[in-house]
Structure formats: structure tokens, C-alpha cells
Design a protein around this motif. Structure first.
Motif, PDB file in Angstrom:
ATOM      1  N   PHE A   1      18.872 -37.726  32.838  1.00 41.20           N
ATOM      2  CA  PHE A   1      18.926 -39.179  32.707  1.00 41.20           C
ATOM      3  C   PHE A   1      17.897 -39.664  31.687  1.00 41.20           C
ATOM      4  O   PHE A   1      16.860 -39.045  31.502  1.00 41.20           O
ATOM      5  N   ASP A   2      18.172 -40.816  31.055  1.00 40.97           N
ATOM      6  CA  ASP A   2      17.162 -41.429  30.207  1.00 40.97           C
ATOM      7  C   ASP A   2      16.162 -42.173  31.094  1.00 40.97           C
ATOM      8  O   ASP A   2      16.396 -42.380  32.290  1.00 40.97           O
ATOM      9  N   THR A   3      15.040 -42.579  30.484  1.00 37.82           N
ATOM     10  CA  THR A   3      13.947 -43.157  31.284  1.00 37.82           C
ATOM     11  C   THR A   3      14.384 -44.406  32.041  1.00 37.82           C
ATOM     12  O   THR A   3      14.067 -44.571  33.218  1.00 37.82           O
ATOM     13  N   ALA A   4      15.115 -45.288  31.368  1.00 35.97           N
ATOM     14  CA  ALA A   4      15.509 -46.538  32.030  1.00 35.97           C
ATOM     15  C   ALA A   4      16.376 -46.238  33.259  1.00 35.97           C
ATOM     16  O   ALA A   4      16.203 -46.849  34.321  1.00 35.97           O
ATOM     17  N   SER A   5      17.284 -45.299  33.118  1.00 36.31           N
ATOM     18  CA  SER A   5      18.153 -44.958  34.246  1.00 36.31           C
ATOM     19  C   SER A   5      17.355 -44.307  35.370  1.00 36.31           C
ATOM     20  O   SER A   5      17.587 -44.566  36.542  1.00 36.31           O
ATOM     21  N   ARG A   6      16.389 -43.446  34.978  1.00 34.00           N
ATOM     22  CA  ARG A   6      15.547 -42.809  35.988  1.00 34.00           C
ATOM     23  C   ARG A   6      14.828 -43.865  36.810  1.00 34.00           C
ATOM     24  O   ARG A   6      14.764 -43.782  38.033  1.00 34.00           O
ATOM     25  N   ARG A   7      14.288 -44.867  36.108  1.00 35.02           N
ATOM     26  CA  ARG A   7      13.561 -45.933  36.816  1.00 35.02           C
ATOM     27  C   ARG A   7      14.474 -46.621  37.812  1.00 35.02           C
ATOM     28  O   ARG A   7      14.097 -46.874  38.957  1.00 35.02           O
ATOM     29  N   LYS A   8      15.678 -46.924  37.345  1.00 31.62           N
ATOM     30  CA  LYS A   8      16.625 -47.629  38.205  1.00 31.62           C
ATOM     31  C   LYS A   8      16.931 -46.807  39.468  1.00 31.62           C
ATOM     32  O   LYS A   8      16.944 -47.328  40.581  1.00 31.62           O
ATOM     33  N   VAL A   9      17.167 -45.518  39.261  1.00 27.58           N
ATOM     34  CA  VAL A   9      17.513 -44.653  40.392  1.00 27.58           C
ATOM     35  C   VAL A   9      16.328 -44.553  41.354  1.00 27.58           C
ATOM     36  O   VAL A   9      16.488 -44.670  42.580  1.00 27.58           O
ATOM     37  N   ILE A  10      15.126 -44.368  40.798  1.00 30.29           N
ATOM     38  CA  ILE A  10      13.946 -44.194  41.661  1.00 30.29           C
ATOM     39  C   ILE A  10      13.675 -45.477  42.449  1.00 30.29           C
ATOM     40  O   ILE A  10      13.303 -45.438  43.624  1.00 30.29           O
ATOM     41  N   GLU A  11      13.877 -46.632  41.821  1.00 27.90           N
ATOM     42  CA  GLU A  11      13.719 -47.898  42.556  1.00 27.90           C
ATOM     43  C   GLU A  11      14.691 -47.945  43.733  1.00 27.90           C
ATOM     44  O   GLU A  11      14.350 -48.380  44.825  1.00 27.90           O
ATOM     45  N   GLY A  12      15.916 -47.488  43.472  1.00 26.54           N
ATOM     46  CA  GLY A  12      16.922 -47.455  44.537  1.00 26.54           C
ATOM     47  C   GLY A  12      16.503 -46.511  45.665  1.00 26.54           C
ATOM     48  O   GLY A  12      16.650 -46.831  46.848  1.00 26.54           O
ATOM     49  N   PHE A  13      15.938 -45.361  45.294  1.00 24.37           N
ATOM     50  CA  PHE A  13      15.464 -44.411  46.311  1.00 24.37           C
ATOM     51  C   PHE A  13      14.356 -45.062  47.160  1.00 24.37           C
ATOM     52  O   PHE A  13      14.313 -44.891  48.374  1.00 24.37           O
ATOM     53  N   TYR A  14      13.476 -45.743  46.464  1.00 27.51           N
ATOM     54  CA  TYR A  14      12.349 -46.385  47.161  1.00 27.51           C
ATOM     55  C   TYR A  14      12.877 -47.322  48.246  1.00 27.51           C
ATOM     56  O   TYR A  14      12.379 -47.333  49.369  1.00 27.51           O
TER      57      TYR A  14
END
Lengths: 293, 685
Positions: free
Chosen positions: A229-242
Motif C-alpha cells: 500500500f502507499d502511505t496515504a492508504s496505510r494511514r487510512k487502514v491503520i486508522e480503521g484498525f484503531y
């Protein structure tokens, strides 16, 4: 589709970029420039199946056709490698079983419920591995245990639900676990009592609005998925995990992955043989790893 | 929470409390206290608090005038965490931070100057390059090294020239930094500037890698010597460099190929080790290509493995073709031994491909291939069967007809399709055999889709009847195949059957019917399905409307103009694009007026289609519209505009092309602009 990939329609650099960006926007996966010919080769099969003459037309199909979303899923399916196996990165699984599961057992005494999410589970080997480790620990006998796996590819989910695997899936599994499988004509199949602990969902990780179907979970395994994943997508996914993790819940990433430059919301916690991320308890200053005060 | 409470929370012992307090600062109204708190949090002892503060500072830097305090934080050395966080924010701010950073550089403490330079690397612009050039020439090796790094990140001819000048620096670390920076930039290199560096032990591997971008024959000697190096990292650098040389210079290629064929055992062993074991795909690709040029039989199996895994480049296939007939026998041997089936299939297909070059069927080699392909038609794995059927074309004989017809009825679509292609080839020479084989099976079934094209080739009333049977199949895919086959047969009766399919319950079948009707002509050159197409313009399915629009354009009928203009206003972008393409076939000098809205459409695909249609009809307004599109926001619109200007040789566009090239920052658009300018220059020449 000819296997010799220099025949048939060629992908132009601008078509590669447009398709790459479309795939990235859809599921967060980013293809580097040197993957152009790989994308060309793999997508030719889709062009042929749809009777489409070139990649420009295929791009239009993905943009405008009523079946575009389903086709994007198929494209992602052929473009990504879904190769995984049972007991992958075993040292991390050991840490999960020996150190994290006892904690989750102590914390969950009241509700006697345990939920683990294997995000981007591909053909399901990780889901069943986690379920086997939970069963083997005997800590959660009689509890409501759920191990949920998700993937963007319907094809791999079909394989996952079946729970039957060929020899390559067993290459890292210690012999002592073979009793969790039964021999069937399709291969070695996960025992029914383990399969009932597991469920699967068709979810795009880039669409956290749909994560709610997973419910609140105690741990998330997302190993060797975010590297694509690119960084922006990673951030989005990790926020969702949180959002999905209960306070004090754990996030397991692959050995080469970290949350550096992605999120500061998690604590890095040292286990005896691994590093994992933990969602901090709310502002009550609960002890990390342990139970809240 | 009030700012006072946040202030308190920011000194709480719990890092998570402090991090959440920083998050809340993001929505506080601007004040000097807010700036102070953010800067304080930027130097927090916990990295999570610092990162959070960096995110907030970045979002509010302009509004809170944070750049000066950030630069001050960068230049202090008491708090390393604060300095690193400030660096992160300043780098993200890029050009905006450049003036403050440039102003700070001369007065910054010596140990902080390299951080200022590092931050400048994300800014760019002539002023920054000037400052970085001074820093790159500094006697402070650390500062100069950092400036070289920064210049590499900025890139461009000016930055490259400064870096290149440091290849002659007296300090070996600076020479190494410059060389590595040029490698990362993939910059063109001169042989003369690399020659003195090749024998330098410290620089050797990096210089070897750079030789690939010289396009000079002198580079071959040191590169081939490096292939014998005991260190695999050097062999890998040499292999990738040689591959680049092969691509970039025809003359060097001519000299390199014979040397590759004569490659010694040591070099072959090194390349084989990389091919089988290198982690980096680029190294495996380069090794596969060179070993294929070296005609290394021992490596052939591993090359096939890489081809199957998508880890070999298209150039490796060219290299295998260059190997030619000599590779056929070993490939045939591999085709029977390799596992998994995908690898067997690749070996089979490649063997057939290489042997087919000879064109004569009677050679022993062709017999060998044919004897391998025929039994493979009955392999248990469909991927092997498909490869065999696909490859059989040049070798096919009448006795293959029945087996191929059975394959064409396979439930595996790839097997069925490949067998049908082989049967089509066979119809050319052994028509009766194919007819007999098809008569012996029931074709009016869903599985017979692939045979539709073969029936079309056979033609005649019997074929029409059997295709009509296929039009009643349950599977939409089969009905579509039948329609396309009817399109190939043509004539009034076929047109009638196709027109009826516009009312099929499946929209994909309707699409196929529209496509075929657009192409069908009767005996007098008329369009038998025109009126049905005009009615289908109002289909509820967007993809059908789009197919009808293209089909109407293909008819060339003037009565299609009005419905196509209506479809231009369709809500669906795909339909609008199809209408534009359709109009492009019909109208001449009045098209620009009709496409006015399309040229400013928010969907860039619509804009590109309009530009292409204008260019294809030589509309008198096309040059003006194309020149205007050079300044479009979307890179791909600018690229298409430049390409079309080049194709049409719009000489009046030269100033606009040059101006756009000067400010263009997209590589593909830049390439198209340069190509267009070159085309115009050739025109003048």
C-alpha cells in the motif's frame, strides 16, 4: 492467453499509469513503474475474457461499465500474489500464543468473548493458524471465540472457506499440529471444530466504513499486506484498525513492517520474541500489556 | 477543553494524555500560546507526541507563522527530538520554507548546517540550487555530502551538473556520494568521467553500475571483467549495467552479443547464482536475460521458472528468440520434466515458438515439436492443453481435427479458445477434415461458443443454421460468440438474426449485437441494421448506448448525427466518449462546435476523446483547441494534446510547446512535448 507475454496488446506507459492509479484508488495497492510489463501480462487475460482490444478500452471499462467495480476486484485479484501458508512467521505466532493470549484471557473473564481479525487473509491459512493456536491454548474453552478473515478477492475467500490445502501450505507447519487436519480428496482439510471458530468476509481494507461488520476485536493480524500500500492508504487502514480494536488490543504486522510515519496512535510493546503494537487504554493510564486499573 | 487545560495536559506524565492534548490543539484558535505549546510538544520526550505535533504543525504552519520557530528549532542542538521533528515539518513544507532556510544557512551553527541543507533538498527552485551548489563545494565534507544528496532529490540538469562536478572532488567520500547520487538519478554518464573511478576499490561497484548509462563500447571491457568478480554484488551491478547498455545503444549491443555468447564458466556461474538466488527481481531479470543471450543450456530451466513467475523481462524472451532453434530440443526435454504445469506449458509454448521460425513443416525439429504438442492436447492439466492447442497452429494437420474439436468444447475457456484458433488455421488447408470433425459433435450447446468462429470460417447455409442454434443457447457468452460469427458471415439473413439480439434479455448480448450491426453491410453496401440501431439509442443500459453510439459512427450514415449529438449530453461519461468517437467518424469541419462542452468536461477521458476526434477529422479549430489543451490541469490531457500536435504537424504550436516544456513537471507529458517539438523541427528540416 499466450504465456509468452510479448504477444497481444501492449500497455502504453500512460495506460499503465492510469490503470495503476485506478487500482491504487480502489484498494490502496501501489505498483512500482518496473511492474508495467507484469501488469500487461497479467491483465491480458482479463482483456481476452472481456473481448476487449486494448488497455485503453479496458481502462474505460473499469471507469464506466456497470460491472466496473466487480471487474476492478477481478483485476486486483489477478494482479496480486495471494501466496501464504500455515504458521507463517511462527516466532510471532508463538509470542501471540504465549504472551498475548493469556493477557486477553485475563482481560476477557467477564464477557468470556474473544475476537481476532486476520486482515487481508488471502486463502485463509492465517485464520486457521490463529484458531488452532487458540484451541491449543485451552484458555478459551467454552468462550465465544471468533476468528474473522477478510480479503478483497472473492476467489481467495472461496478457497479460504473450503479450508482444504495442498502441500505448499504446510511447508512451515510443525508436525505436531497435523491432528488439526483431516485427509480429504481435496487435500488436507481443517478439522470441523476449528472451522466453526472461523468466519470470512469480503471487505476492501481501503473502505474502513465497512469495518464495522467485523465488530470490536481484541487483536488484528495484518502481516505482509500493507507493504503493497502507499502511505496515504496505510494511514487510512491503520486508522480503521484503531477504531476496531478494543482498548489495549494488539496489532500484529509483518516482520518488515512498521507504523513509522503512518500512525502515532499505537504503543510499541516488547514481547519476549517480537515487537507488537498495542492500542493504548483510554486516558485512564492503564498499564500497557496488562489489565486496566 | 480550554487551552489552559490543554496546557496542563501537555505536561502530564502519561504520553498518551499528552498526545491527545496535541491532537486537540489542531482545532484551537490561533494565538502565541498555541504556537509555543506546539513547539514545546514538538520537542516532547515521547516520539508519538512529537509525531502528532509535527502533523498539527504542518497543517497550521502558515496560519501560525511557524516557519521561523521551526528553523530555529532545526538549528539548536540541545534537543535532538525537537530538531528531527522540525526537520520533518520543514521538509514537508518544501518550497514554502525555502526563504527562511536560505536566510538561516550562513548564520546556522556549523553542526546544524547540514540539517538546513537537508531540509532545502525538499524545496527546489533556482535560489535553492544556488545555495546547495555553494554547500556542495564546501570544505566541510559532511555538509557537502548532504548538499549532494539534496541536489539529487531536487534533480534536473542544473542539479545534475553540480553533482557531476563533485566526481572530481579530492575527497573519496564526496566522489562516492556524487556517484551514488547520479545512479539514483539514473543520469546519463560519460565514459571519460567514469574511467578513472573504475579501479578505485571504494568506488568500483558503484562505478560499474553507472557504466550502463554511458552507451559507450569502452564500457564493455570493465563490465565483462566484473562478471568474473568473486563478489556477487559486483556481478549483479555489472549484469544490470550490461542490460542497460544493450537497451540504450544498438552499436554497443552488436559488440556485446558475441561476447555474451562466449561468456566464460566463472561469469556463467555468477549469473546462475543470481538467477536462482537473488532477492532483488532486477538482478534475476538481468541474469536471465544475459544467460539467455549466452545460450546457457544449464540455466534454461531456471529461466523458464522466472518467466513463469513474471520475474523475467520481455527482453529475455527476445534473447531466447535470438537463441533460436538450438534451444528447441532442450526446451522439449524440459517440457516433459518440469513441474508445476505452468512451467511445462511455458517450455512447450516457447519450443513451438522457436521452431516455427523455420516455416518448413518437414524438418526434424518441427516433427519433434509436433510429436510433443499432440500428446499434450490430452494432458491432465488445462494450462498445458491450452499451451499445446495455442502452439499447434503452424504444425496442425488433418488428423488433429477431432482432438481439437473436443478441446474446443472444453469447459476451460482458454483451452476452448486456443483449440478454436488452431481449427481456424486448419480450415485454411484441410477444410473437409474440420467440417467432418464438427459434424460429428453436437454444437448447439453452451460449450460450443468457441466453435462459432470456426463455423463462420466454414460458411454456407449449414453454418448459418448452426449459429442460429447457438443464438438460443442459455449462456450469454455463447450467444455473443454466435453474433460475432454471424457478423463475419454477413448478408441479409445474418443481419436479421443479429438485429433481433438487440432485444436480448442480457445487456452484454445487446452490446455484441450493436457492435456487429455497426459493421454489417448488405450486398449493395447498405447498412441493414441502421433503423434498429437508431431505436436502441434509448436503451436503459449505459454500455448498450455506448456500443450503439460507436456502431452508429461506424455506419457512416448522416442520419446518425442527431442521435449522436443527443448522446453527447448523456450523464454517463462512457456514453459521451462513445458518442464523441462516433461523431469523429461522421463529421468534418463542424465538429469543434459540437464538442464545445466536451472540451471543458470535468472528466478528462471525455476531453481526451474530444481532442482525438477533432484531430482525426482535421477540424479547422483543432489546432487552437489542441494548443489550449497543452495547459490543461491533467497530465494525460496535456500528453495527448502534445502527441496530436506532433502527429498533425501543427507548426503554429511550436511556441506553446516550448513554453509548456519549460514548466512541465510530468515525465510522460514532457516526453510527448519533446517528441512533438522534434516532429515539427523535422518538418521544417
Amino acid at each position: 492467453m499466450p504465456l509468452l507475454f510479448d504477444s497481444g496488446p501492449r500497455i502504453r506507459p500512460e495506460e499503465f499509469r492510469l490503470l495503476r492509479d485506478l487500482v491504487n484508488e480502489f484498494c490502496g495497492i501501489r505498483f512500482p513503474d518496473d511492474m508495467q510489463f507484469v501488469m500487461e501480462r497479467k491483465l491480458k487475460e482479463r482483456l481476452q475474457r472481456l473481448e476487449i482490444k486494448d488497455f485503453a478500452e479496458y481502462y474505460h471499462y473499469l471507469r464506466y461499465h456497470p460491472d466496473a467495480r466487480a471487474e476492478l476486484e477481478r483485476a486486483v485479484d489477478v494482479l496480486t500474489t495471494n501466496e501464504t501458508y500455515l504458521f507463517r512467521e511462527e516466532y510471532q505466532l508463538r509470542a501471540f500464543q504465549r504472551e498475548v493470549l493469556p493477557l486477553l484471557h485475563r482481560r476477557g473473564q467477564k464477557q468470556q468473548r474473544l475476537s481476532i481479525w486476520s486482515a487481508g487473509c488471502s486463502t485463509g491459512e492465517e485464520v486457521y493458524t490463529i484458531a488452532i493456536l487458540i484451541r491449543e491454548s485451552h484458555l478459551f474453552d467454552g468462550w465465544d471465540v471468533r476468528v474473522i478473515g477478510n480479503d478483497i478477492s472473492r476467489r481467495v475467500l472461496t478457497v479460504a472457506r473450503r479450508g482444504s490445502y495442498g502441500p505448499s501450505s504446510f511447508r512451515s507447519m510443525p508436525e505436531s499440529y497435523k491432528s488439526f487436519f483431516v485427509e480429504t480428496p481435496e487435500g488436507r482439510t481443517v478439522r470441523p471444530d476449528i472451522r466453526t471458530m472461523c468466519s470470512f468476509a469480503h471487505l476492501n481494507l481501503l473502505d474502513p466504513s465497512r469495518y464495522s461488520v467485523v465488530g470490536t476485536v481484541d487483536a488484528i493480524f495484518c502481516r505482509n499486506v500493507l507493504i503493497y500500500f502507499d502511505t496515504a492508504s496505510r494511514r487510512k487502514v491503520i486508522e480503521g484498525f484503531y477504531e476496531r480494536l478494543s482498548p489495549g488490543g494488539f496489532l500484529f504486522l509483518g516482520h518488515s513492517e512498521s507504523l513509522l510515519n503512518v500512525s502515532t496512535a499505537f504503543e510499541l510493546v516488547h514481547l519476549s520474541s517480537d515487537l507488537v503494537y498495542q492500542k493504548p487504554f483510554a486516558l485512564d493510564r492503564g498499564l500497557l500489556l496488562g489489565e486496566p486499573k | 477543553m480550554s487551552i489552559e487545560r490543554l496546557q496542563k495536559a501537555l505536561v502530564d506524565v502519561d504520553a498518551e494524555t499528552r498526545r491527545r492534548a496535541v491532537l486537540s490543539l489542531a482545532s484551537e484558535p490561533p494565538s502565541s500560546l498555541l504556537c509555543e505549546l506546539l513547539m514545546r510538544a514538538l520537542g516532547d520526550q515521547d516520539w508519538r507526541v512529537r509525531k502528532e505535533s509535527a502533523q498539527v504543525s504542518l497543517r497550521r504552519a502558515r496560519e501560525l507563522s511557524l516557519i521561523e520557530p521551526l528553523v530555529r528549532a532545526l538549528c539548536q542542538s540541545d534537543n535532538v527530538g525537537l530538531r528531527n521533528a522540525a526537520l520533518d515539518v520543514l521538509e514537508e513544507l518544501g518550497e514554502e520554507a525555502a526563504p527562511a532556510l536560505i536566510a538561516a544557512l550562513p548564520r546556522a551553527p556549523e553542526n546544524a548546517r547540514k540539517f538546513v541543507v537537508e531540509a532545502l533538498g525538499e524545496a527546489g527552485g533556482p535560489l535553492v540550487i544556488f545555495e546547495l551548489k555553494q554547500a556542495a563545494l564546501s570544505s566541510d565534507v559532511n555538509l557537502a555530502g548532504e548538499a549532494i544528496e539534496a541536489l539529487a532529490r531536487i534533480g534536473g540538469p542544473e542539479a545534475d551538473a553540480v553533482i557531476r562536478s563533485r566526481l572530481r572532488a579530492s575527497d573519496p567520500f564526496l566522489r562516492l556520494a556524487a556517484l551514488e547520487a547520479l545512479n539514483r538519478r539514473d543520469a546519463q554518464m560519460d565514459w571519460e568521467e567514469l574511467e578513472p573511478l573504475i579501479e578505485d576499490r571504494m568506488l568500483r561497484r558503484v562505478a560499474i553500475a553507472a557504466l550502463g548509462r554511458t552507451a559507450r563500447p569502452e564500457a564493455l571491457d570493465p563490465l565483462f571483467r566484473a562478471l568474473d568478480d568473486p563478489a556477487l554484488s559486483t556481478v549483479g551491478a555489472a549484469a544490470t549495467a550490461i542490460v542497460k547498455l544493450l537497451r540504450n545503444s544498438g552499436a554497443v549491443r552488436e559488440l556485446a552479443l558475441p561476447r555474451l555468447r562466449a561468456l566464460g564458466a566463472r561469469a556463467r556461474a555468477g549469473l546462475a547464482a543470481l538467477l536462482g538466488g537473488a532477492h532483488e527481481a532486477e538482478l534475476r531479470r538481468a541474469s536471465a536475460e544475459l544467460l539467455a543471450y549466452a545460450k546457457d543450456e544449464a540455466a534454461l530451466g531456471q529461466i523458464i521458472v522466472q518467466l513463469t513467475l513474471d520475474a523475467a523481462s520481455p527482453e529475455t524472451l527476445s534473447a531466447l528468440r535470438d537463441w533460436g532453434e538450438d534451444a528447441v530440443a532442450p526446451l522439449v526435454a524440459l517440457a516433459s520434466t518440469l513441474e508445476p504445469p505452468e512451467e511445462r506449458a511455458v517450455a512447450l509454448e516457447l519450443a513451438a515458438d522457436l521452431a516455427a521460425v523455420s516455416q518448413t513443416r518437414a524438418t526434424p525439429l518441427n516433427r519433434l515439436v509436433r510429436e510433443t504438442l499432440r500428446p499434450a492436447l490430452h494432458d491432465h492439466d488445462p494450462v498445458v492443453v491450452a499451451a499445446a492447442a495455442r502452439s499447434l497452429g503452424p504444425y496442425v494437420e488433418a488428423s488433429d481435427a477431432e482432438a481439437l474439436v473436443q478441446c474446443a468444447l472444453s469447459i476451460d475457456p482458454e483451452v476452448a479458445r486456443s483449440a478454436a484458433r488452431a481449427l481456424e488455421a486448419l480450415v485454411e488447408t484441410e477444410r473437409d477434415a474440420v467440417e467432418r470433425a464438427i459434424r460429428s459433435v453436437e454444437v448447439e450447446t453452451a460449450q460450443a461458443a468457441a466453435l462459432a468462429s470456426v463455423l463462420a470460417m466454414l460458411g454456407g447455409p449449414e453454418a448459418l443454421d448452426r449459429l442460429r442454434g447457438l443464438l438460443s443457447a442459455d449462456e450469454p457468452h455463447t450467444r455473443r460468440a454466435a453474433l460475432h460469427a454471424l457478423g463475419r458471415i454477413g448478408g441479409g439473413r445474418a443481419a436479421q438474426m443479429v438485429a433481433l439480439a438487440l432485444a436480448d434479455e442480457n445487456s452484454d448480448v445487446q452490446v455484441a449485437a450493436a457492435q456487429v450491426l455497426g459493421r454489417l453491410r448488405d450486398e449493395n453496401g447498405g447498412v441493414p441494421g441502421a433503423s434498429e440501431l437508431m431505436l436502441a439509442v434509448h436503451s436503459e443500459h449505459a454500455q448498450v448506448r455506448a456500443a450503439v453510439a460507436r456502431a452508429l459512427g461506424n455506419t457512416g450514415l448522416s442520419l446518425a448525427l442527431e442521435p449522436l449529438c443527443d448522446l453527447l449530453r448523456d450523464d454517463d461519461g462512457g456514453v459521451a466518449i462513445a458518442a464523441i468517437e462516433g461523431l469523429g467518424h461522421l463529421t468534418g469541419d463542424t465538429l469543434a462546435e459540437k464538442l464545445k462542452d466536451a472540451l471543458v468536461h470535468p472528466d478528462r477521458e471525455v476531453v481526451k476523446a474530444a481532442l482525438r476526434a477533432l484531430a482525426s477529422t482535421h477540424d479547422q479549430n483543432a489546432p487552437g483547441e489542441l494548443i489550449a489543451a497543452l495547459a490543461h490541469d491533467a497530465w494525460d490531457v496535456r500528453q495527448v494534446a502534445a502527441e496530436l500536435i506532433g502527429d498533425l504537424r501543427v507548426s503554429s504550436a511550436r511556441p506553446a510547446l516550448a513554453a509548456q516544456l519549460a514548466r512541465e513537471n510530468d515525465d510522460l507529458a514532457r516526453a510527448a512535448l519533446s517528441d512533438a517539438l522534434r516532429s515539427l523541427a523535422e518538418e521544417v528540416g
